[in-house]
Enzyme design. Structure first.
Site, short mmCIF file in Angstrom:
data_model
loop_
_atom_site.label_atom_id
_atom_site.label_comp_id
_atom_site.label_asym_id
_atom_site.label_seq_id
_atom_site.Cartn_x
_atom_site.Cartn_y
_atom_site.Cartn_z
N GLU A 1 0.84 -1.27 -0.11
CA GLU A 1 -0.09 -0.14 0.12
C GLU A 1 0.73 1.10 0.03
O GLU A 1 0.12 2.30 -0.24
CB GLU A 1 -1.05 -0.17 1.08
CG GLU A 1 -2.06 -1.05 1.12
CD GLU A 1 -2.64 -1.36 2.39
OE1 GLU A 1 -3.90 -1.65 2.27
OE2 GLU A 1 -2.46 -0.72 3.42
N ASP B 1 -11.63 -6.26 -1.99
CA ASP B 1 -12.59 -7.08 -1.80
C ASP B 1 -14.01 -6.82 -1.23
O ASP B 1 -14.31 -5.63 -1.23
CB ASP B 1 -12.27 -8.15 -0.88
CG ASP B 1 -12.04 -7.61 0.37
OD1 ASP B 1 -13.21 -7.64 1.18
OD2 ASP B 1 -10.82 -6.92 0.79
#
EC number: 3.2.2.9
Length: 228
Positions: free
Chosen positions: A11, A196
């Site tokens: 990230e 997700d």
């Protein structure tokens, strides 16, 4: 100085690799990377996963580097059914989904003696919204909820949605970062991307699409930095 916080290596790596005049410093086992991004001074840190790691890293960042603003980047699970993998998430409010002091008269999700929700900086929300429009990205502004669990089952998802019907996404650090910023009076915004759908397939989806989410959120943060 702009502070950028992500929980996982994936990230923060994209943004870190774009820094010029890169310098690294370690404080209490937390690594901070300073440099120039889009002609702006920035400091990037990989906080580690979860609320405590996020709060520690944010506190260290604020004390050491005195940032003017903090941006939390990374991935999140979608709770809003209109969202898809890669869509950009912009916080207006953030709350804990696993805090319960209702026995003492507080709202579910509220930490005692703290606000019901932590509000992102309105000017930063407006800036990010402009950026995603310019980049023609699909984005949503709304409530993000945080807790110390990866949400990977329909039952977990339903429990959170029942408690927070307006929540658009769930993750594990943003509210701890926001609470720390609130206490230090540092403006913040969360800019994440969907990895997700926070359901029974979340674990497989997260592993498959984390990189896509990281690219999407990192590109948005980079564009935001250029306009600050």
């Amino acid at each position: 100085m702009i502070g950028i916080i992500g929980a996982m290596e994936e990230e923060v790596t994209i943004l870190k690799n774009k820094l010029t005049q890169l310098s690294e410093i370690s404080v209490a086992h937390v690594k901070f990377y300073t440099g120039i991004l889009k002609d702006r001074e920035v400091v990037i840190t990989q906080s580690g996963i979860g609320k405590v790691n996020a709060a520690i890293s944010t506190t260290l960042l604020i004390n050491k580097f005195k940032p003017d603003i903090i941006i939390n980047t990374g991935s999140a699970g979608a709770l809003d059914e209109s969202l898809n993998v890669g869509d950009v998430l912009i916080s207006d409010d953030v709350k804990y989904h696993d805090a319960d002091a209702t026995a003492f008269g507080y709202e579910y999700g509220q930490v005692p003696q703290m606000p019901v929700a932590f509000q992102s900086s309105k000017p930063l929300i407006e800036k990010v919204s402009q950026v995603v429009q310019q980049q023609q990205l699909t984005a949503k502004v709304g409530l993000i909820v945080s807790g110390d669990s990866f949400i990977g089952s329909v039952e977990q998802r339903q429990k959170i949605k029942k408690a927070f019907p307006n929540a658009m996404a769930v993750e594990m650090e943003a509210t701890a970062i926001a609470q720390t910023c609130y206490q230090f009076n540092v403006p913040f915004v969360v800019v994440r991307a969907v990895s997700d759908l926070a359901n029974g397939e979340a674990e497989m989806s997260f592993e498959a699409f984390l990189e896509k989410a990281a690219v999407s959120s990192s590109q948005t943060v980079e564009a935001l930095v250029s306009q600050l």
